[in-house]
Design a protein around this motif. Structure first.
Motif, short mmCIF file in Angstrom:
data_model
loop_
_atom_site.label_atom_id
_atom_site.label_comp_id
_atom_site.label_asym_id
_atom_site.label_seq_id
_atom_site.Cartn_x
_atom_site.Cartn_y
_atom_site.Cartn_z
N VAL A 35 0.86 -1.19 0.00
CA VAL A 35 0.00 0.00 0.00
C VAL A 35 0.89 1.24 0.00
O VAL A 35 1.74 1.41 0.90
CB VAL A 35 -0.90 -0.01 1.26
CG1 VAL A 35 -1.76 1.24 1.32
CG2 VAL A 35 -1.76 -1.28 1.29
N THR A 47 -3.19 5.58 5.45
CA THR A 47 -2.41 4.39 5.09
C THR A 47 -2.73 3.25 6.04
O THR A 47 -2.94 2.11 5.61
CB THR A 47 -0.90 4.71 5.14
OG1 THR A 47 -0.67 5.86 4.36
CG2 THR A 47 -0.06 3.56 4.64
N ARG A 50 -6.03 1.78 5.14
CA ARG A 50 -5.99 1.01 3.89
C ARG A 50 -5.30 -0.34 4.10
O ARG A 50 -5.73 -1.35 3.56
CB ARG A 50 -5.28 1.83 2.80
CG ARG A 50 -6.17 2.95 2.27
CD ARG A 50 -5.48 3.79 1.23
NE ARG A 50 -4.58 4.76 1.79
CZ ARG A 50 -3.37 5.03 1.32
NH1 ARG A 50 -2.90 4.39 0.27
NH2 ARG A 50 -2.61 5.94 1.89
N SER A 69 3.01 -1.56 3.93
CA SER A 69 2.93 -0.23 3.31
C SER A 69 4.36 0.20 2.99
O SER A 69 5.32 -0.33 3.55
CB SER A 69 2.26 0.78 4.25
OG SER A 69 3.04 0.95 5.40
#
Ligand code: COA
Length: 160
Positions: A35, A47, A50, A69
């Protein structure tokens, strides 16, 4: 163990992205869904949100999918973690030009990195995270486009 990295904004993850993961797993032993953080594109979810939404949506792929991420250049993140293959999905013809540009730019930055493409299922050909968000904001049924946890998160997001 053959591992690939599937980068994107995933704002939020949709069934189209999950379909790409499934197809990737036919070729690779593991897919690392990455991500993108601090990316120019303004996202509706943080973030952390997500990542956590994607983890929940992919929990059935235990051990085969990891969600992480990254920030900064994708190729730097890949080099640091010893990844060399990028997985991307191709939807309509219009994706081809931008994907070619991304793949060639990444290869220029890091010649050892290659991009593998899979065709998105025809059911998800027109799907995008923005479209799903627009539908959700207008109270349309998004059941066919996203997993249950994302549907819930979107409903909550647009009820704020
Ligand atoms: N099913 C459903 N939707 C799909 C899809 C699929 N198979 N493939 C793409 N999409 C959608 C996404 O949801 C997204 O929708 P949105 O614009 O409404 O949010 C849109 O298509 C574009 O997605 P994608 O092509 O994956 O781009 P992205 O913006 O999510 O991510 C990065 C692009 C993050 C991978 C790329 O910019 C990157 O690597 N950035 C890091 C910085 C860097 O290294 N830059 C140099 C790159 S050369």
């Amino acid at each position: 163990m053959k591992t690939c990295i599937y980068p994107g904004t995933f704002d939020p993850i949709t069934n189209g992205h999950i379909d790409v993961v499934k197809r990737g797993l036919q070729v690779f032993d593991k897919v690392v869904l990455a991500v993108a953080d601090n990316y120019e594109k303004k996202s509706s979810f943080s973030t952390e949100e997500r990542v956590s939404m994607a983890k929940e949506a992919l929990k059935n792929f235990k051990g085969k999918v990891e969600v992480v991420s990254f920030n900064g250049l994708l190729v730097n993140f890949m080099k640091k973690n010893n990844y060399s293959i990028i997985l991307r999905g191709l939807r309509a013809m219009s994706d081809f030009e931008s994907e070619l540009q991304l793949a060639l730019a990444n290869k220029k930055l890091s010649p050892n990195i290659d991009t593998f493409f899979v065709m998105t299922d025809v059911k998800y050909f027109y799907l995008s995270s923005s479209l799903v968000k627009e539908f959700a904001s207008l109270n349309a049924d998004i059941n066919d486009f996203v997993p249950k946890n994302i549907e819930k998160a979107l409903k909550k997001h647009f009820c704020r």
